[in-house]
Design an enzyme around this catalytic site. Structure first.
Site, PDB file in Angstrom:
ATOM      1  N   ASP A  85       0.219   1.090   9.086  1.00 15.65           N
ATOM      2  CA  ASP A  85      -0.296   0.518  10.339  1.00 15.65           C
ATOM      3  C   ASP A  85       0.707   0.553  11.487  1.00 15.65           C
ATOM      4  O   ASP A  85       0.351   0.240  12.628  1.00 15.65           O
ATOM      5  CB  ASP A  85      -0.727  -0.935  10.114  1.00 15.65           C
ATOM      6  CG  ASP A  85      -1.964  -1.055   9.234  1.00 15.65           C
ATOM      7  OD1 ASP A  85      -2.702  -0.064   9.122  1.00 15.65           O
ATOM      8  OD2 ASP A  85      -2.188  -2.141   8.667  1.00 15.65           O
ATOM      9  N   ASP A  92       3.087  -1.488  12.226  1.00 12.74           N
ATOM     10  CA  ASP A  92       3.176  -2.792  12.886  1.00 12.74           C
ATOM     11  C   ASP A  92       4.408  -3.612  12.518  1.00 12.74           C
ATOM     12  O   ASP A  92       4.481  -4.792  12.846  1.00 12.74           O
ATOM     13  CB  ASP A  92       1.903  -3.613  12.628  1.00 12.74           C
ATOM     14  CG  ASP A  92       1.663  -3.898  11.147  1.00 12.74           C
ATOM     15  OD1 ASP A  92       2.450  -3.406  10.311  1.00 12.74           O
ATOM     16  OD2 ASP A  92       0.684  -4.600  10.830  1.00 12.74           O
ATOM     17  N   ASP A 130       5.477  -5.760   5.698  1.00  9.12           N
ATOM     18  CA  ASP A 130       5.804  -7.150   5.998  1.00  9.12           C
ATOM     19  C   ASP A 130       5.890  -8.007   4.731  1.00  9.12           C
ATOM     20  O   ASP A 130       6.815  -8.795   4.565  1.00  9.12           O
ATOM     21  CB  ASP A 130       4.740  -7.711   6.959  1.00  9.12           C
ATOM     22  CG  ASP A 130       5.060  -9.121   7.408  1.00  9.12           C
ATOM     23  OD1 ASP A 130       6.123  -9.315   8.020  1.00  9.12           O
ATOM     24  OD2 ASP A 130       4.259 -10.028   7.151  1.00  9.12           O
ATOM     25  N   ARG A 147       0.573  -4.977  -5.051  1.00  6.63           N
ATOM     26  CA  ARG A 147       0.698  -6.071  -4.095  1.00  6.63           C
ATOM     27  C   ARG A 147       1.014  -7.344  -4.890  1.00  6.63           C
ATOM     28  O   ARG A 147       0.130  -8.132  -5.203  1.00  6.63           O
ATOM     29  CB  ARG A 147      -0.590  -6.221  -3.293  1.00  6.63           C
ATOM     30  CG  ARG A 147      -0.925  -4.992  -2.447  1.00  6.63           C
ATOM     31  CD  ARG A 147      -2.142  -5.229  -1.567  1.00  6.63           C
ATOM     32  NE  ARG A 147      -2.563  -4.017  -0.887  1.00  6.63           N
ATOM     33  CZ  ARG A 147      -2.044  -3.543   0.229  1.00  6.63           C
ATOM     34  NH1 ARG A 147      -1.042  -4.189   0.801  1.00  6.63           N
ATOM     35  NH2 ARG A 147      -2.492  -2.435   0.786  1.00  6.63           N
ATOM     36  N   ARG A 192      -5.325  -3.678   9.937  1.00 12.28           N
ATOM     37  CA  ARG A 192      -5.712  -5.066   9.656  1.00 12.28           C
ATOM     38  C   ARG A 192      -5.566  -5.950  10.884  1.00 12.28           C
ATOM     39  O   ARG A 192      -6.492  -6.644  11.282  1.00 12.28           O
ATOM     40  CB  ARG A 192      -4.864  -5.615   8.504  1.00 12.28           C
ATOM     41  CG  ARG A 192      -5.103  -7.070   8.168  1.00 12.28           C
ATOM     42  CD  ARG A 192      -4.329  -7.493   6.942  1.00 12.28           C
ATOM     43  NE  ARG A 192      -4.850  -6.853   5.746  1.00 12.28           N
ATOM     44  CZ  ARG A 192      -5.884  -7.319   5.028  1.00 12.28           C
ATOM     45  NH1 ARG A 192      -6.501  -8.432   5.399  1.00 12.28           N
ATOM     46  NH2 ARG A 192      -6.294  -6.677   3.957  1.00 12.28           N
ATOM     47  N   GLY A 213       0.816  -1.208   0.000  1.00 15.08           N
ATOM     48  CA  GLY A 213       0.000   0.000   0.000  1.00 15.08           C
ATOM     49  C   GLY A 213       0.849   1.256   0.000  1.00 15.08           C
ATOM     50  O   GLY A 213       1.925   1.290   0.581  1.00 15.08           O
ATOM     51  N   THR A 252       4.870   0.877   6.536  1.00 16.10           N
ATOM     52  CA  THR A 252       3.496   0.443   6.702  1.00 16.10           C
ATOM     53  C   THR A 252       2.740   1.531   7.435  1.00 16.10           C
ATOM     54  O   THR A 252       3.208   2.042   8.457  1.00 16.10           O
ATOM     55  CB  THR A 252       3.355  -0.890   7.457  1.00 16.10           C
ATOM     56  OG1 THR A 252       1.981  -1.094   7.783  1.00 16.10           O
ATOM     57  CG2 THR A 252       4.170  -0.891   8.738  1.00 16.10           C
TER      58      THR A 252
END
Length: 340
Positions: free
Chosen positions: A125, A127, A101, A70, A169, A10, A123
């Site tokens: 996120d 994470d 990741d 992706r 997610r 993304g 990312t």
């Protein structure tokens, strides 16, 4: 020496700052090859040469000038072979892969095959493990908090319960920090699920005392009495992830049915990804890019750049994909003080 750069997964604010940092810090005798559309570009051979002029001022622009996708080149033997052939055809002496990741897992596989790879964690996120922050996250939290700020007045005017869906997610960092900053009255994240009855109780208790309620919910949140996360199970990406989305609408409908309150849902979605990066993300992306090129010049391959405190360091590439970085319970407990 030829160095390839790609951006996978993304998009997020700060990617162009990384690209600029790599290109600007490269010595004049190094040729920088931009690989278009992530790993897909190494399969198709779609590349472009990057010069100082090409990256002038791009650090203030969102998205990525290289495009992204992706794509998992190891999903088929044919694509893997095409990728390896193109690396040889292009004469790449090193590759800098910027991604989360999934992108970094491909980079780690390439590294294990003997290719000279450097990873840059990306990312929205936040994470990726073993780094304090990833660029883009700061911008996403600011955008999310601003949106929730704006929703307070309309929710209060109409006496509504508003469910605001944010990205996340498996990890709820954006939802937690945006919700905490903007005064959401309940925050629902994947790490700490609740039953629907618990959510109903929070809503009833809040609405008995106040005239409105805002609930921040991560896209990957799943009530404990719901079998699966909400999303399109027919749309799965190359790494096996289903397309998430719809939990805010689902909860709004259920809570309306169970409580009778006027409910609405708002999905922030890609708004969190788009637009101009904050100063923090521009600087972090720039520092990551410069350090990635430094590792190339030092021939210190198989590494990932990372933020530790205020220092940019490097760690083994596999450490970045070893585990997910989840919201610790102590942090969620802090947010719980303000629920209701």
């Amino acid at each position: 020496m030829k160095v390839g750069i790609l951006t996978g997964g993304g998009d997020c604010p700060g990617l162009n700052a990384v690209i600029r940092g790599i290109v600007k810090s490269a010595p004049k005798d190094i040729e920088i090859i931009g690989i278009m559309h992530g790993w897909k570009g190494l399969i198709t051979g779609e590349v472009t040469k990057l010069t100082d002029d090409d990256v002038e001022g791009i650090h203030i622009i969102g998205g990525t000038i290289l495009g992204t996708s992706r794509t998992n080149p190891f999903k088929s033997e044919e694509n893997k072979n095409k990728m390896l052939e193109n690396i040889e055809k292009l004469g790449l002496d090193a590759l800098i892969a910027i991604g989360g990741d999934d992108t970094l897992s491909v980079a780690a596989k390439l590294s294990s095959l003997g290719y000279k790879v450097i990873g840059v964690p990306k990312t929205i996120d936040n994470d990726v493990s073993n780094t304090d922050y990833t660029f883009g996250y700061h911008t996403a939290v600011n955008v999310g908090a601003d949106a929730i700020d704006r929703l307070h007045s309309t929710a209060k005017s109409h006496g509504r319960v508003l469910f605001v869906e944010l990205m996340g997610r498996e990890a709820g960092w954006i939802t937690l920090e945006a919700g905490l900053a903007a005064g959401a009255h309940l925050i629902l994240i994947p790490e700490y699920p609740m039953t629907l009855e618990e959510i109903v109780r929070y809503v009833n208790e809040r609405m008995d005392k106040k005239s409105y309620m805002i609930i921040a919910v991560a896209e990957g949140f799943k009530p404990t009495d719901l079998e699966n996360v909400i999303g399109d199970k027919n749309e799965v990406d190359a790494f096996g992830h289903i397309r998430l989305g719809g939990i805010a609408h689902y909860l709004a409908e259920i809570i309306k049915e169970k409580t009778g309150y006027d409910t609405r849902s708002v999905v922030l979605g890609h708004l969190l990804r788009g637009g101009t990066p904050t100063a923090f993300d521009r600087i972090l992306g720039t520092r990551y890019g410069v350090h990635a090129m430094k590792l190339v010049l030092e021939k210190d391959f198989g590494r990932m750049v990372a933020l530790r405190g205020n220092a940019i360091v490097s760690i083994p590439l596999e450490y970045g994909i070893a585990t997910k970085k989840f919201v610790p319970f102590e942090y969620y407990k802090l947010a719980q003080i303000f629920f209701g």
